[in-house]
Design a protein around this motif. Structure first.
Motif, mmCIF file in Angstrom:
data_model
loop_
_atom_site.group_PDB
_atom_site.id
_atom_site.type_symbol
_atom_site.label_atom_id
_atom_site.label_comp_id
_atom_site.label_asym_id
_atom_site.label_seq_id
_atom_site.Cartn_x
_atom_site.Cartn_y
_atom_site.Cartn_z
ATOM 1 N N ASP A 276 0.844 -1.191 0.000
ATOM 2 C CA ASP A 276 0.000 0.000 0.000
ATOM 3 C C ASP A 276 0.886 1.249 0.000
ATOM 4 O OD1 ASP A 276 -2.255 -1.524 -0.077
ATOM 5 O OD2 ASP A 276 -2.643 -1.436 2.085
ATOM 6 N N GLY A 277 0.437 2.253 -0.699
ATOM 7 C CA GLY A 277 1.188 3.516 -0.757
ATOM 8 C C GLY A 277 2.338 3.509 -1.740
ATOM 9 N N ALA A 278 2.608 2.354 -2.384
ATOM 10 C CA ALA A 278 3.783 2.241 -3.275
ATOM 11 C C ALA A 278 3.396 2.669 -4.693
ATOM 12 C CB ALA A 278 4.333 0.818 -3.258
ATOM 13 N N THR A 279 3.278 3.972 -4.881
ATOM 14 C CA THR A 279 2.751 4.492 -6.141
ATOM 15 C C THR A 279 3.727 4.353 -7.311
ATOM 16 O OG1 THR A 279 3.499 6.675 -5.510
ATOM 17 C CG2 THR A 279 1.190 6.131 -5.033
ATOM 18 N N GLN A 280 4.964 3.927 -7.043
ATOM 19 C CA GLN A 280 5.862 3.613 -8.171
ATOM 20 C C GLN A 280 5.299 2.459 -9.003
ATOM 21 O OE1 GLN A 280 6.517 3.212 -4.946
ATOM 22 N NE2 GLN A 280 8.060 1.645 -4.522
ATOM 23 N N TYR A 281 4.353 1.701 -8.438
ATOM 24 C CA TYR A 281 3.724 0.586 -9.165
ATOM 25 C C TYR A 281 2.464 1.025 -9.922
ATOM 26 C CZ TYR A 281 6.526 -2.742 -6.391
ATOM 27 O OH TYR A 281 7.539 -3.457 -5.795
ATOM 28 N N LYS A 282 2.078 2.291 -9.813
ATOM 29 C CA LYS A 282 0.830 2.716 -10.463
ATOM 30 C C LYS A 282 1.035 2.896 -11.957
ATOM 31 C CE LYS A 282 -2.757 6.210 -10.911
ATOM 32 N NZ LYS A 282 -3.365 7.479 -10.463
ATOM 33 N N CYS A 283 0.215 2.226 -12.728
ATOM 34 C CA CYS A 283 0.179 2.439 -14.170
ATOM 35 C C CYS A 283 -1.218 2.055 -14.632
ATOM 36 C CB CYS A 283 1.245 1.603 -14.885
ATOM 37 S SG CYS A 283 1.089 -0.172 -14.602
ATOM 38 N N CYS A 284 -1.579 2.469 -15.860
ATOM 39 C CA CYS A 284 -2.925 2.222 -16.371
ATOM 40 C C CYS A 284 -2.836 1.619 -17.770
ATOM 41 C CB CYS A 284 -3.731 3.512 -16.435
ATOM 42 S SG CYS A 284 -3.943 4.263 -14.808
ATOM 43 N N CYS A 315 7.926 10.097 -14.873
ATOM 44 C CA CYS A 315 7.537 11.417 -14.386
ATOM 45 C C CYS A 315 8.521 11.785 -13.291
ATOM 46 C CB CYS A 315 6.100 11.404 -13.850
ATOM 47 S SG CYS A 315 5.880 10.427 -12.353
ATOM 48 N N THR A 316 8.359 12.973 -12.733
ATOM 49 C CA THR A 316 9.233 13.371 -11.623
ATOM 50 C C THR A 316 8.797 12.622 -10.357
ATOM 51 O OG1 THR A 316 7.748 15.155 -11.028
ATOM 52 C CG2 THR A 316 9.492 15.689 -12.607
ATOM 53 N N PRO A 317 9.699 12.445 -9.389
ATOM 54 C CA PRO A 317 9.316 11.768 -8.138
ATOM 55 C C PRO A 317 8.179 12.500 -7.425
ATOM 56 C CG PRO A 317 11.709 12.122 -8.226
ATOM 57 C CD PRO A 317 11.128 12.797 -9.431
ATOM 58 N N GLU A 318 8.140 13.830 -7.550
ATOM 59 C CA GLU A 318 7.087 14.600 -6.871
ATOM 60 C C GLU A 318 5.705 14.158 -7.335
ATOM 61 O OE1 GLU A 318 9.760 16.128 -8.446
ATOM 62 O OE2 GLU A 318 10.821 16.243 -6.525
ATOM 63 N N LEU A 319 5.581 13.874 -8.663
ATOM 64 C CA LEU A 319 4.267 13.512 -9.210
ATOM 65 C C LEU A 319 3.812 12.126 -8.760
ATOM 66 C CD1 LEU A 319 4.594 15.009 -12.785
ATOM 67 C CD2 LEU A 319 3.021 15.753 -10.986
ATOM 68 N N LYS A 320 4.731 11.321 -8.263
ATOM 69 C CA LYS A 320 4.332 10.015 -7.709
ATOM 70 C C LYS A 320 3.758 10.149 -6.301
ATOM 71 C CE LYS A 320 4.946 6.645 -10.713
ATOM 72 N NZ LYS A 320 3.767 5.806 -11.115
ATOM 73 N N ARG A 321 3.863 11.346 -5.724
ATOM 74 C CA ARG A 321 3.265 11.675 -4.421
ATOM 75 C C ARG A 321 3.617 10.663 -3.328
ATOM 76 N NH1 ARG A 321 -0.187 15.947 -4.124
ATOM 77 N NH2 ARG A 321 0.574 15.751 -2.002
ATOM 78 N N ILE A 324 2.320 11.227 0.275
ATOM 79 C CA ILE A 324 1.025 10.766 0.795
ATOM 80 C C ILE A 324 0.677 9.357 0.312
ATOM 81 C CG2 ILE A 324 0.013 13.034 1.220
ATOM 82 C CD1 ILE A 324 -1.319 12.845 -1.546
ATOM 83 N N GLY A 325 1.388 8.867 -0.712
ATOM 84 C CA GLY A 325 1.157 7.502 -1.201
ATOM 85 C C GLY A 325 -0.255 7.268 -1.713
ATOM 86 N N ASP A 326 -0.848 8.301 -2.288
ATOM 87 C CA ASP A 326 -2.254 8.207 -2.712
ATOM 88 C C ASP A 326 -2.330 7.786 -4.182
ATOM 89 O OD1 ASP A 326 -4.888 8.752 -3.611
ATOM 90 O OD2 ASP A 326 -5.153 10.232 -2.002
ATOM 91 N N PHE A 327 -2.895 6.584 -4.418
ATOM 92 C CA PHE A 327 -2.988 6.065 -5.787
ATOM 93 C C PHE A 327 -3.941 6.883 -6.650
ATOM 94 C CE2 PHE A 327 -1.165 2.274 -3.826
ATOM 95 C CZ PHE A 327 -0.242 1.899 -4.791
ATOM 96 N N GLY A 328 -4.858 7.619 -6.012
ATOM 97 C CA GLY A 328 -5.799 8.419 -6.778
ATOM 98 C C GLY A 328 -5.149 9.622 -7.430
ATOM 99 N N VAL A 329 -4.171 10.211 -6.785
ATOM 100 C CA VAL A 329 -3.588 11.455 -7.302
ATOM 101 C C VAL A 329 -2.200 11.265 -7.924
ATOM 102 C CG1 VAL A 329 -4.915 12.945 -5.774
ATOM 103 C CG2 VAL A 329 -2.683 12.121 -5.030
ATOM 104 N N ALA A 330 -1.525 10.157 -7.637
ATOM 105 C CA ALA A 330 -0.182 9.938 -8.195
ATOM 106 C C ALA A 330 -0.267 9.762 -9.708
ATOM 107 C CB ALA A 330 0.444 8.695 -7.571
ATOM 108 N N TRP A 331 0.775 10.212 -10.419
ATOM 109 C CA TRP A 331 0.862 9.979 -11.860
ATOM 110 C C TRP A 331 0.978 8.473 -12.099
ATOM 111 C CZ3 TRP A 331 0.075 11.932 -16.498
ATOM 112 C CH2 TRP A 331 0.647 11.306 -17.598
#
Ligand SMILES: [Zn+2]
Length: 445
Positions: A276-284, A315-321, A324-331
Protein backbone atom coordinates in the motif's frame (compact mmCIF):
# COMPACT_ATOMS: atom_id res chain seq x y z
CA UNK A 1 33.04 -8.99 -50.90
CA UNK A 2 34.41 -5.51 -50.16
CA UNK A 3 36.27 -4.47 -47.05
CA UNK A 4 34.36 -5.18 -43.83
CA UNK A 5 34.35 -2.44 -41.18
CA UNK A 6 33.70 -4.81 -38.32
CA UNK A 7 33.53 -8.54 -37.68
CA UNK A 8 31.71 -9.82 -34.59
CA UNK A 9 32.28 -13.43 -33.58
CA UNK A 10 30.09 -15.23 -31.06
CA UNK A 11 29.49 -18.85 -30.14
CA UNK A 12 25.86 -17.95 -29.51
CA UNK A 13 24.08 -15.64 -31.96
CA UNK A 14 20.27 -15.41 -31.91
CA UNK A 15 19.12 -15.61 -35.53
CA UNK A 16 16.02 -16.76 -37.36
CA UNK A 17 17.70 -20.18 -37.57
CA UNK A 18 17.94 -20.41 -33.78
CA UNK A 19 21.03 -20.05 -31.60
CA UNK A 20 24.10 -20.56 -33.75
CA UNK A 21 27.87 -19.93 -33.69
CA UNK A 22 28.65 -17.28 -36.28
CA UNK A 23 30.89 -14.48 -37.44
CA UNK A 24 28.98 -11.42 -38.57
CA UNK A 25 30.57 -9.02 -41.07
CA UNK A 26 29.45 -5.40 -41.07
CA UNK A 27 29.92 -2.93 -43.93
CA UNK A 28 28.38 0.53 -44.17
CA UNK A 29 26.41 -0.04 -40.95
CA UNK A 30 24.62 -3.13 -42.31
CA UNK A 31 25.11 -6.86 -41.92
CA UNK A 32 27.03 -7.86 -45.05
CA UNK A 33 28.22 -11.38 -44.21
CA UNK A 34 27.24 -14.21 -41.89
CA UNK A 35 29.56 -17.22 -41.80
CA UNK A 36 30.12 -20.19 -39.48
CA UNK A 37 32.15 -19.30 -36.41
CA UNK A 38 35.06 -21.48 -37.48
CA UNK A 39 35.37 -19.77 -40.85
CA UNK A 40 37.80 -16.89 -41.21
CA UNK A 41 36.37 -13.43 -41.79
CA UNK A 42 38.54 -10.32 -41.69
CA UNK A 43 37.43 -6.82 -40.82
CA UNK A 44 39.05 -3.47 -40.01
CA UNK A 45 37.94 -4.12 -36.41
CA UNK A 46 37.15 -7.43 -34.77
CA UNK A 47 35.13 -8.23 -31.69
CA UNK A 48 34.94 -11.70 -30.20
CA UNK A 49 32.34 -12.24 -27.51
CA UNK A 50 33.30 -13.89 -24.22
CA UNK A 51 32.04 -17.41 -23.61
CA UNK A 52 29.30 -16.17 -21.27
CA UNK A 53 27.98 -13.64 -23.81
CA UNK A 54 25.27 -13.94 -26.46
CA UNK A 55 24.80 -11.70 -29.50
CA UNK A 56 21.20 -10.47 -29.83
CA UNK A 57 19.72 -8.10 -32.36
CA UNK A 58 19.27 -4.68 -30.74
CA UNK A 59 15.83 -4.57 -29.18
CA UNK A 60 13.03 -2.49 -30.72
CA UNK A 61 10.84 -0.71 -28.18
CA UNK A 62 7.77 0.66 -29.90
CA UNK A 63 6.19 2.11 -26.76
CA UNK A 64 8.23 4.91 -25.19
CA UNK A 65 7.04 8.26 -23.85
CA UNK A 66 10.01 10.58 -24.26
CA UNK A 67 8.03 13.73 -23.24
CA UNK A 68 10.34 16.28 -24.90
CA UNK A 69 9.63 19.10 -25.54
CA UNK A 70 7.20 20.32 -22.92
CA UNK A 71 7.78 17.83 -20.13
CA UNK A 72 11.51 17.34 -20.49
CA UNK A 73 11.83 17.33 -16.69
CA UNK A 74 9.99 13.95 -16.86
CA UNK A 75 12.28 12.55 -19.57
CA UNK A 76 14.05 13.75 -22.69
CA UNK A 77 15.63 12.39 -25.84
CA UNK A 78 19.20 12.39 -24.45
CA UNK A 79 18.33 10.56 -21.23
CA UNK A 80 15.76 8.21 -22.75
CA UNK A 81 18.03 7.09 -25.56
CA UNK A 82 21.01 6.60 -23.21
CA UNK A 83 18.79 4.46 -20.99
CA UNK A 84 17.62 2.55 -24.07
CA UNK A 85 21.19 1.83 -25.13
CA UNK A 86 22.14 0.71 -21.62
CA UNK A 87 19.21 -1.71 -21.82
CA UNK A 88 20.13 -3.18 -25.21
CA UNK A 89 17.44 -1.21 -27.08
CA UNK A 90 18.70 0.26 -30.37
CA UNK A 91 15.42 1.54 -31.83
CA UNK A 92 12.56 3.21 -30.04
CA UNK A 93 9.33 4.74 -31.25
CA UNK A 94 8.12 7.76 -29.32
CA UNK A 95 4.50 8.11 -28.26
CA UNK A 96 2.58 11.18 -29.44
CA UNK A 97 1.50 12.34 -26.00
CA UNK A 98 2.98 13.77 -22.82
CA UNK A 99 5.23 16.00 -24.89
CA UNK A 100 3.92 19.49 -25.60
CA UNK A 101 2.89 19.78 -28.33
CA UNK A 102 1.44 16.30 -28.77
CA UNK A 103 2.23 14.81 -32.20
CA UNK A 104 -1.16 15.44 -33.80
CA UNK A 105 -0.14 17.36 -36.93
CA UNK A 106 2.95 17.79 -39.08
CA UNK A 107 3.93 21.08 -37.42
CA UNK A 108 4.08 19.29 -34.06
CA UNK A 109 6.06 16.43 -35.61
CA UNK A 110 8.58 18.98 -36.89
CA UNK A 111 8.87 20.46 -33.39
CA UNK A 112 9.56 17.02 -31.95
CA UNK A 113 12.10 16.14 -34.63
CA UNK A 114 13.95 19.40 -34.01
CA UNK A 115 13.97 18.70 -30.27
CA UNK A 116 15.37 15.21 -30.84
CA UNK A 117 17.89 16.08 -33.54
CA UNK A 118 21.51 15.51 -32.58
CA UNK A 119 20.93 14.16 -29.08
CA UNK A 120 19.77 10.57 -29.62
CA UNK A 121 22.06 7.69 -28.67
CA UNK A 122 19.83 5.19 -30.54
CA UNK A 123 17.49 5.40 -33.52
CA UNK A 124 14.13 7.07 -32.89
CA UNK A 125 10.87 6.99 -34.80
CA UNK A 126 7.57 8.69 -34.03
CA UNK A 127 3.95 7.65 -33.69
CA UNK A 128 1.31 10.19 -34.62
CA UNK A 129 -1.80 10.86 -32.56
CA UNK A 130 -5.49 10.56 -33.50
CA UNK A 131 -7.59 13.00 -31.47
CA UNK A 132 -11.02 14.56 -32.01
CA UNK A 133 -10.86 17.00 -34.92
CA UNK A 134 -7.50 16.02 -36.45
CA UNK A 135 -8.86 13.61 -39.08
CA UNK A 136 -7.65 15.89 -41.92
CA UNK A 137 -4.10 15.86 -40.46
CA UNK A 138 -3.66 12.07 -40.41
CA UNK A 139 -2.66 11.61 -44.04
CA UNK A 140 -0.09 14.41 -43.78
CA UNK A 141 1.46 12.83 -40.71
CA UNK A 142 1.57 9.46 -42.48
CA UNK A 143 3.32 11.02 -45.48
CA UNK A 144 5.73 12.81 -43.13
CA UNK A 145 6.87 9.41 -41.85
CA UNK A 146 5.05 8.51 -38.63
CA UNK A 147 4.77 4.75 -38.11
CA UNK A 148 1.06 4.77 -37.27
CA UNK A 149 -1.39 6.49 -34.95
CA UNK A 150 -2.23 6.24 -31.30
CA UNK A 151 -5.59 6.96 -29.75
CA UNK A 152 -7.18 6.72 -26.32
CA UNK A 153 -10.73 5.62 -25.53
CA UNK A 154 -10.76 7.41 -22.17
CA UNK A 155 -9.07 10.42 -20.59
CA UNK A 156 -5.36 10.14 -21.33
CA UNK A 157 -4.15 11.72 -18.10
CA UNK A 158 -3.12 14.89 -19.95
CA UNK A 159 -5.70 17.35 -21.24
CA UNK A 160 -3.96 18.25 -24.50
CA UNK A 161 -4.49 14.73 -25.92
CA UNK A 162 -8.27 14.14 -25.78
CA UNK A 163 -9.73 10.69 -26.39
CA UNK A 164 -11.92 9.45 -29.24
CA UNK A 165 -15.53 8.44 -28.82
CA UNK A 166 -16.45 5.14 -30.53
CA UNK A 167 -17.95 6.94 -33.55
CA UNK A 168 -14.81 9.07 -33.86
CA UNK A 169 -12.63 5.96 -33.67
CA UNK A 170 -14.66 4.44 -36.50
CA UNK A 171 -14.15 7.56 -38.63
CA UNK A 172 -10.43 7.56 -37.90
CA UNK A 173 -10.14 3.86 -38.82
CA UNK A 174 -11.97 4.48 -42.11
CA UNK A 175 -9.47 7.23 -42.87
CA UNK A 176 -6.45 5.09 -41.91
CA UNK A 177 -7.58 2.10 -43.94
CA UNK A 178 -7.46 4.28 -47.07
CA UNK A 179 -3.67 4.40 -46.78
CA UNK A 180 -3.28 1.17 -44.76
CA UNK A 181 -1.91 2.83 -41.64
CA UNK A 182 -1.91 1.17 -38.23
CA UNK A 183 -4.03 2.37 -35.28
CA UNK A 184 -2.62 1.58 -31.85
CA UNK A 185 -5.15 1.86 -29.05
CA UNK A 186 -5.10 2.48 -25.33
CA UNK A 187 -8.06 0.19 -24.73
CA UNK A 188 -9.89 1.01 -21.52
CA UNK A 189 -13.55 1.96 -21.79
CA UNK A 190 -14.40 5.42 -20.51
CA UNK A 191 -17.92 4.58 -19.35
CA UNK A 192 -16.80 1.43 -17.56
CA UNK A 193 -14.12 3.38 -15.70
CA UNK A 194 -16.65 6.09 -14.81
CA UNK A 195 -18.89 3.45 -13.24
CA UNK A 196 -16.10 1.74 -11.34
CA UNK A 197 -15.42 2.80 -7.74
CA UNK A 198 -13.38 5.98 -7.74
CA UNK A 199 -9.92 5.64 -6.26
CA UNK A 200 -8.32 7.62 -3.49
CA UNK A 201 -5.98 6.58 -0.73
CA UNK A 202 -3.09 4.24 -0.21
CA UNK A 203 -4.63 0.82 -0.75
CA UNK A 204 -3.52 -0.86 -3.95
CA UNK A 205 -6.61 -3.02 -4.04
CA UNK A 206 -8.80 0.10 -4.23
CA UNK A 207 -6.79 1.33 -7.18
CA UNK A 208 -7.12 -2.07 -8.88
CA UNK A 209 -10.91 -1.98 -8.34
CA UNK A 210 -11.03 1.44 -9.99
CA UNK A 211 -9.51 0.05 -13.23
CA UNK A 212 -11.37 -3.28 -13.61
CA UNK A 213 -10.62 -5.91 -16.23
CA UNK A 214 -14.10 -5.30 -17.60
CA UNK A 215 -13.09 -1.82 -18.75
CA UNK A 216 -10.29 -3.31 -20.81
CA UNK A 217 -12.39 -6.21 -22.06
CA UNK A 218 -15.21 -3.90 -23.19
CA UNK A 219 -12.87 -1.55 -25.01
CA UNK A 220 -11.00 -4.38 -26.74
CA UNK A 221 -14.29 -5.94 -27.87
CA UNK A 222 -15.25 -2.59 -29.36
CA UNK A 223 -11.90 -2.14 -31.13
CA UNK A 224 -12.22 -5.65 -32.57
CA UNK A 225 -15.66 -4.96 -34.02
CA UNK A 226 -14.61 -1.59 -35.47
CA UNK A 227 -11.58 -3.25 -37.07
CA UNK A 228 -13.86 -5.95 -38.44
CA UNK A 229 -16.27 -3.40 -39.97
CA UNK A 230 -13.63 -1.11 -41.40
CA UNK A 231 -10.87 -3.58 -42.34
CA UNK A 232 -8.34 -1.37 -40.57
CA UNK A 233 -5.19 -2.68 -38.88
CA UNK A 234 -5.34 -2.25 -35.10
CA UNK A 235 -2.98 -2.97 -32.24
CA UNK A 236 -3.88 -3.30 -28.56
CA UNK A 237 -1.39 -1.44 -26.38
CA UNK A 238 -0.20 -2.64 -22.96
CA UNK A 239 -2.61 -5.55 -22.57
CA UNK A 240 -3.14 -6.24 -18.88
CA UNK A 241 -6.44 -8.18 -18.72
CA UNK A 242 -5.85 -11.80 -19.72
CA UNK A 243 -9.64 -12.17 -20.14
CA UNK A 244 -9.26 -10.50 -23.53
CA UNK A 245 -6.91 -13.14 -24.96
CA UNK A 246 -9.64 -15.48 -26.27
CA UNK A 247 -11.40 -12.52 -27.93
CA UNK A 248 -8.23 -11.45 -29.69
CA UNK A 249 -7.50 -15.02 -30.80
CA UNK A 250 -11.03 -15.46 -32.08
CA UNK A 251 -10.96 -12.16 -33.99
CA UNK A 252 -7.71 -13.19 -35.64
CA UNK A 253 -9.18 -16.52 -36.71
CA UNK A 254 -11.92 -14.48 -38.38
CA UNK A 255 -9.32 -12.47 -40.29
CA UNK A 256 -9.51 -9.28 -38.23
CA UNK A 257 -6.15 -7.55 -38.50
CA UNK A 258 -5.30 -7.20 -34.82
CA UNK A 259 -2.09 -7.52 -32.83
CA UNK A 260 -1.35 -7.04 -29.14
CA UNK A 261 1.49 -6.16 -26.81
CA UNK A 262 2.07 -6.45 -23.11
CA UNK A 263 4.75 -4.91 -20.89
CA UNK A 264 7.47 -6.12 -18.53
CA UNK A 265 5.58 -4.99 -15.43
CA UNK A 266 2.48 -7.06 -16.24
CA UNK A 267 4.69 -10.13 -16.73
CA UNK A 268 6.95 -9.72 -13.72
CA UNK A 269 4.99 -7.99 -10.94
CA UNK A 270 1.64 -8.82 -9.34
CA UNK A 271 -1.01 -7.00 -7.33
CA UNK A 272 -0.67 -9.29 -4.31
CA UNK A 273 2.89 -8.12 -3.73
CA UNK A 274 2.39 -4.37 -4.17
CA UNK A 275 2.64 -2.58 -0.82
CA UNK A 276 0.00 0.00 0.00
CA UNK A 277 1.19 3.52 -0.76
CA UNK A 278 3.78 2.24 -3.27
CA UNK A 279 2.75 4.49 -6.14
CA UNK A 280 5.86 3.61 -8.17
CA UNK A 281 3.72 0.59 -9.17
CA UNK A 282 0.83 2.72 -10.46
CA UNK A 283 0.18 2.44 -14.17
CA UNK A 284 -2.92 2.22 -16.37
CA UNK A 285 -4.19 -0.35 -17.03
CA UNK A 286 -2.99 -1.65 -13.68
CA UNK A 287 -0.76 -4.54 -12.70
CA UNK A 288 -3.22 -7.33 -11.86
CA UNK A 289 -3.22 -10.59 -9.90
CA UNK A 290 -0.61 -13.37 -10.12
CA UNK A 291 -3.01 -15.76 -11.89
CA UNK A 292 -3.68 -13.09 -14.52
CA UNK A 293 0.08 -12.68 -15.00
CA UNK A 294 0.49 -16.41 -15.67
CA UNK A 295 -2.24 -16.25 -18.32
CA UNK A 296 -0.39 -13.39 -20.03
CA UNK A 297 2.69 -15.64 -20.23
CA UNK A 298 0.43 -18.29 -21.78
CA UNK A 299 -0.75 -15.68 -24.28
CA UNK A 300 2.86 -15.05 -25.26
CA UNK A 301 3.56 -18.76 -25.60
CA UNK A 302 0.47 -19.15 -27.78
CA UNK A 303 1.44 -16.19 -29.96
CA UNK A 304 -1.74 -14.25 -29.14
CA UNK A 305 0.42 -11.52 -27.63
CA UNK A 306 2.95 -10.45 -30.26
CA UNK A 307 5.25 -8.04 -28.48
CA UNK A 308 6.69 -7.06 -25.12
CA UNK A 309 7.51 -3.35 -25.00
CA UNK A 310 8.23 -1.07 -22.09
CA UNK A 311 5.48 1.58 -22.05
CA UNK A 312 8.27 3.66 -20.51
CA UNK A 313 6.17 6.42 -18.95
CA UNK A 314 8.31 8.40 -16.52
CA UNK A 315 7.54 11.42 -14.39
CA UNK A 316 9.23 13.37 -11.62
CA UNK A 317 9.32 11.77 -8.14
CA UNK A 318 7.09 14.60 -6.87
CA UNK A 319 4.27 13.51 -9.21
CA UNK A 320 4.33 10.01 -7.71
CA UNK A 321 3.26 11.68 -4.42
CA UNK A 322 5.36 9.47 -2.18
CA UNK A 323 4.63 12.02 0.55
CA UNK A 324 1.02 10.77 0.80
CA UNK A 325 1.16 7.50 -1.20
CA UNK A 326 -2.25 8.21 -2.71
CA UNK A 327 -2.99 6.07 -5.79
CA UNK A 328 -5.80 8.42 -6.78
CA UNK A 329 -3.59 11.45 -7.30
CA UNK A 330 -0.18 9.94 -8.20
CA UNK A 331 0.86 9.98 -11.86
CA UNK A 332 0.32 6.58 -13.50
CA UNK A 333 3.30 5.26 -15.39
CA UNK A 334 6.29 2.98 -14.98
CA UNK A 335 9.75 3.83 -16.28
CA UNK A 336 11.54 0.67 -17.41
CA UNK A 337 13.26 1.39 -20.71
CA UNK A 338 16.65 0.32 -19.36
CA UNK A 339 15.32 -2.72 -17.49
CA UNK A 340 12.94 -4.43 -19.90
CA UNK A 341 15.38 -7.05 -21.12
CA UNK A 342 16.59 -8.32 -17.72
CA UNK A 343 13.13 -8.03 -16.13
CA UNK A 344 11.51 -10.13 -18.85
CA UNK A 345 14.43 -12.54 -19.17
CA UNK A 346 14.53 -13.24 -15.42
CA UNK A 347 10.91 -14.38 -15.45
CA UNK A 348 10.93 -15.92 -18.93
CA UNK A 349 13.73 -18.37 -18.25
CA UNK A 350 12.09 -19.40 -14.98
CA UNK A 351 9.12 -20.46 -17.12
CA UNK A 352 11.20 -22.40 -19.63
CA UNK A 353 11.43 -19.82 -22.42
CA UNK A 354 14.65 -19.26 -24.38
CA UNK A 355 16.46 -16.10 -25.45
CA UNK A 356 15.08 -16.65 -28.94
CA UNK A 357 11.58 -16.17 -27.52
CA UNK A 358 12.60 -12.90 -25.89
CA UNK A 359 14.12 -11.72 -29.18
CA UNK A 360 10.88 -12.56 -30.97
CA UNK A 361 8.80 -10.57 -28.45
CA UNK A 362 11.18 -7.63 -27.99
CA UNK A 363 12.88 -7.22 -31.38
CA UNK A 364 11.41 -9.10 -34.38
CA UNK A 365 7.72 -8.60 -33.76
CA UNK A 366 7.89 -4.95 -32.61
CA UNK A 367 9.98 -4.19 -35.72
CA UNK A 368 7.36 -5.88 -37.90
CA UNK A 369 4.56 -4.06 -36.10
CA UNK A 370 6.05 -0.65 -36.85
CA UNK A 371 7.09 -1.69 -40.35
CA UNK A 372 10.88 -1.53 -39.95
CA UNK A 373 12.37 -3.48 -42.83
CA UNK A 374 15.96 -3.48 -41.51
CA UNK A 375 15.56 -3.65 -37.72
CA UNK A 376 15.08 -6.38 -35.15
CA UNK A 377 16.98 -9.28 -36.72
CA UNK A 378 20.49 -10.51 -37.26
CA UNK A 379 20.19 -11.26 -40.97
CA UNK A 380 21.85 -10.16 -44.20
CA UNK A 381 20.98 -6.60 -45.20
CA UNK A 382 19.68 -5.64 -41.75
CA UNK A 383 21.17 -2.78 -39.75
CA UNK A 384 24.10 -3.95 -37.63
CA UNK A 385 22.29 -3.21 -34.35
CA UNK A 386 23.39 -5.57 -31.59
CA UNK A 387 23.09 -6.15 -27.87
CA UNK A 388 25.87 -8.14 -26.24
CA UNK A 389 24.20 -9.86 -23.30
CA UNK A 390 25.47 -12.13 -20.52
CA UNK A 391 22.25 -14.03 -19.82
CA UNK A 392 23.47 -15.83 -16.70
CA UNK A 393 25.09 -12.81 -15.06
CA UNK A 394 22.93 -11.10 -12.45
CA UNK A 395 22.68 -7.70 -10.81
CA UNK A 396 20.56 -5.89 -8.26
CA UNK A 397 18.63 -2.90 -9.58
CA UNK A 398 20.14 0.29 -8.21
CA UNK A 399 18.18 3.38 -9.28
CA UNK A 400 21.45 5.38 -9.23
CA UNK A 401 22.73 3.19 -12.09
CA UNK A 402 19.77 4.05 -14.35
CA UNK A 403 20.10 6.64 -17.10
CA UNK A 404 16.40 7.56 -16.91
CA UNK A 405 16.12 11.24 -16.00
CA UNK A 406 14.05 10.31 -12.94
CA UNK A 407 15.22 6.96 -11.61
CA UNK A 408 11.94 6.08 -9.91
CA UNK A 409 11.38 2.36 -10.37
CA UNK A 410 9.31 -0.48 -8.89
CA UNK A 411 12.25 -2.77 -9.73
CA UNK A 412 14.48 -1.13 -7.10
CA UNK A 413 16.35 -3.82 -5.15
CA UNK A 414 15.24 -6.69 -7.36
CA UNK A 415 17.85 -9.21 -8.46
CA UNK A 416 17.66 -9.64 -12.23
CA UNK A 417 19.43 -11.95 -14.66
CA UNK A 418 20.77 -10.69 -17.98
CA UNK A 419 23.49 -8.06 -18.06
CA UNK A 420 23.82 -5.92 -21.20
CA UNK A 421 27.59 -5.65 -21.70
CA UNK A 422 27.54 -3.43 -24.81
CA UNK A 423 25.16 -2.08 -27.43
CA UNK A 424 25.96 -1.48 -31.10
CA UNK A 425 24.13 0.80 -33.49
CA UNK A 426 24.82 0.36 -37.21
CA UNK A 427 28.19 -1.18 -36.41
CA UNK A 428 29.32 1.45 -33.88
CA UNK A 429 29.46 0.79 -30.16
CA UNK A 430 27.08 3.17 -28.41
CA UNK A 431 28.71 5.40 -25.83
CA UNK A 432 27.24 8.23 -23.80
CA UNK A 433 29.45 10.90 -25.37
CA UNK A 434 28.60 10.65 -29.05
CA UNK A 435 24.95 10.43 -30.10
CA UNK A 436 24.83 8.54 -33.42
CA UNK A 437 21.09 7.85 -33.41
CA UNK A 438 19.03 8.76 -36.45
CA UNK A 439 15.48 9.96 -36.70
CA UNK A 440 13.59 7.32 -38.63
CA UNK A 441 10.76 7.70 -41.12
CA UNK A 442 8.27 5.07 -42.18
CA UNK A 443 9.40 3.28 -45.32
CA UNK A 444 13.04 4.32 -45.00
CA UNK A 445 14.34 2.10 -42.21
ZN1 LIG B 1 1.95 4.44 -22.99
Amino acid sequence: MGELDLVVGARRVITGAGTVARRIGVAGGRIAAIVPYDQELRGARELTLADDEVLLPGLVDTHVHVNEPGRTDWEGFATATRAAAAGGVTTLVDMPLNSIPPTVDTAALDVKRKAAEGQCAVDVGFWGGAVPGNLPALRGLHDAGVFGFKCFLLHAGVDEFPHLRPDELEQALRELVSFDALMIVHAEDSTAIDHAPSCHGERYRDFLASRPRGAENTAIAQVIELARWTGARVHILHLSSSDALPMIASARRDGVRITAETCPHYLTLCAEEIPDGATQYKCCPPIREADNRELLWRGLADGIIDCVVSDHSPCTPELKRFDIGDFGVAWGGIASLQLGLPAVWTEARRRGFALGDLVRWMAWRPAELAGFARKGRIALGYDADFAVVAPDAAFVVDPAALHHRNPVTPYQGRALAGVVRSTWLRGEQVDAATPHGRLLRRGES
